[in-house]
Write an enzyme that holds these catalytic residues in place. Structure first.
Site, PDB file in Angstrom:
ATOM      1  CB  SER A 192      -0.958  -0.033   1.193  1.00  0.00           C
ATOM      2  OG  SER A 192      -1.932   0.986   1.096  1.00  0.00           O
ATOM      3  CG  ASP A 196      -7.127  -3.203  -2.376  1.00  0.00           C
ATOM      4  OD1 ASP A 196      -7.800  -2.516  -1.584  1.00  0.00           O
ATOM      5  OD2 ASP A 196      -5.898  -3.102  -2.486  1.00  0.00           O
ATOM      6  CG  HIS A 201      -5.776  -2.414   1.242  1.00  0.00           C
ATOM      7  ND1 HIS A 201      -5.191  -2.010   0.062  1.00  0.00           N
ATOM      8  CD2 HIS A 201      -5.188  -1.689   2.224  1.00  0.00           C
ATOM      9  CE1 HIS A 201      -4.282  -1.081   0.313  1.00  0.00           C
ATOM     10  NE2 HIS A 201      -4.260  -0.858   1.619  1.00  0.00           N
TER      11      HIS A 201
END
Length: 315
Positions: free
Chosen positions: A159, A243, A275
């Site tokens: 991320s 996600d 995610h």
């Protein structure tokens, strides 16, 4: 009719102004979340809780900010790959320890976990410029160590950490052997329109079709899409197709941009990965993917060349 149009224009204008005000006032709190709701800034556990041998490492970023990290080794003399791990935007490195425990076991590697400034036990306040300096300080520290094979340093970012990792990898082609990114955005500029759709007409990355007239307000743009195409090292892209925070299309665009200039790119998706849990949802396939990537691009040295590479990295 005229009054209705005027009211509509005023309404749209009000939304834009409100969005601008929120962006200016709260953007750091949206991008950087060192403390999860209901928890404290401190580490809830240490690697010792998971019976991992570790070293507390204290660093100084180039602007003098004091940083904390954990260096977890497979065993004291391990010369396997060393993964420099950059976390997501929320929580601290302690919240990633279960994943790192499995990572060390499955990949037979060392892991260096950095707390960004303002996170965990590190001082300061997070910003793009500051975290970029923090990442460089961590890499410089690793490259100068004599107890690892400094030719086998791999950056792993998830991320926000993928954006951090891409930047430090691009800036250090002589120190980073390969890059792994997971569920990373093309840019915070593009994410603004995902979080607040009306903003996509005013804020966007290099591929945006909008006027982008408010881009100047974004203090941490983290434009990964503009960095990834300049990386020469091998890159592994890990994408969770479920996600719920970053559209999977962002990872596809990053891969396309990188692969256009770099033939050492690999893209692997995981149909049930969300995610935060792609590593868990992907199971054995996830870890075998990473293991194969490391074996191909960061192989074990058997000719004694790692010592000379260590010396080179320390200069």
């Amino acid at each position: 009719m005229v009054s209705y149009v005027n009211a509509l224009l005023y309404g749209v204008g009000g939304l834009v102004v409100a969005g601008m005000a929120l962006l200016v006032a709260l953007q750091e709190r949206l991008v950087y979340v060192p403390v999860l709701p209901g928890l404290t800034k401190s580490y809830p556990i240490t690697p010792a809780r998971l019976r991992l041998a570790y070293e507390d490492v204290w660093l100084r970023s180039s602007d003098g900010v004091r940083l904390h990290a954990w260096f977890i080794k497979l065993f004291p003399e391990c010369r396997g790959p060393t993964l420099l791990f950059f976390q997501e935007n929320a929580g601290n490195i302690a919240h990633r320890l279960e994943m790192v425990r499995i990572m060390i076991q499955r990949l037979q590697c060392n892991v260096f976990m950095l707390s960004y400034r303002g996170y965990g036990a590190s001082d300061g306040y997070p910003s793009q410029h500051g975290i970029t300096m923090d990442a460089q300080a961590a890499l410089d520290h690793l490259s100068q160590r004599t107890d690892i094979d400094a030719s086998r340093i791999v950056v792993f970012g998830r991320s926000l950490g993928g954006a951090v990792g891409a930047m430090v990898t691009k800036n250090n082609p002589d120190k980073v052997a390969a890059l792994i990114i997971e569920n990373t955005f093309t840019s915070i500029l593009d994410m603004a329109g995902v979080l607040l759709p009306i903003l996509k007409w005013f804020i966007g990355g290099s591929g945006s079709k909008g006027p982008r007239i408010l881009n100047f307000l974004v203090r941490s743009p983290w434009s990964t899409i503009d960095v990834i195409g300049e990386i020469k090292q091998p890159i592994l892209f890990l994408s969770g197709l479920q996600d719920e925070m970053i559209p999977p299309s962002h990872m596809q665009m990053l891969y396309a941009k990188a692969a256009a200039h770099n033939r050492q790119c690999v893209f692997v998706d995981f149909p049930t990965g969300m995610h935060m849990d792609t590593w868990l949802a992907g199971g054995d396939h996830y870890w075998r993917t990473v293991q194969q990537f490391l074996q191909e691009h960061v192989p074990e040295r058997t000719d004694g060349s790692s010592d000379s590479n260590n010396d080179m990295g320390a200069r």
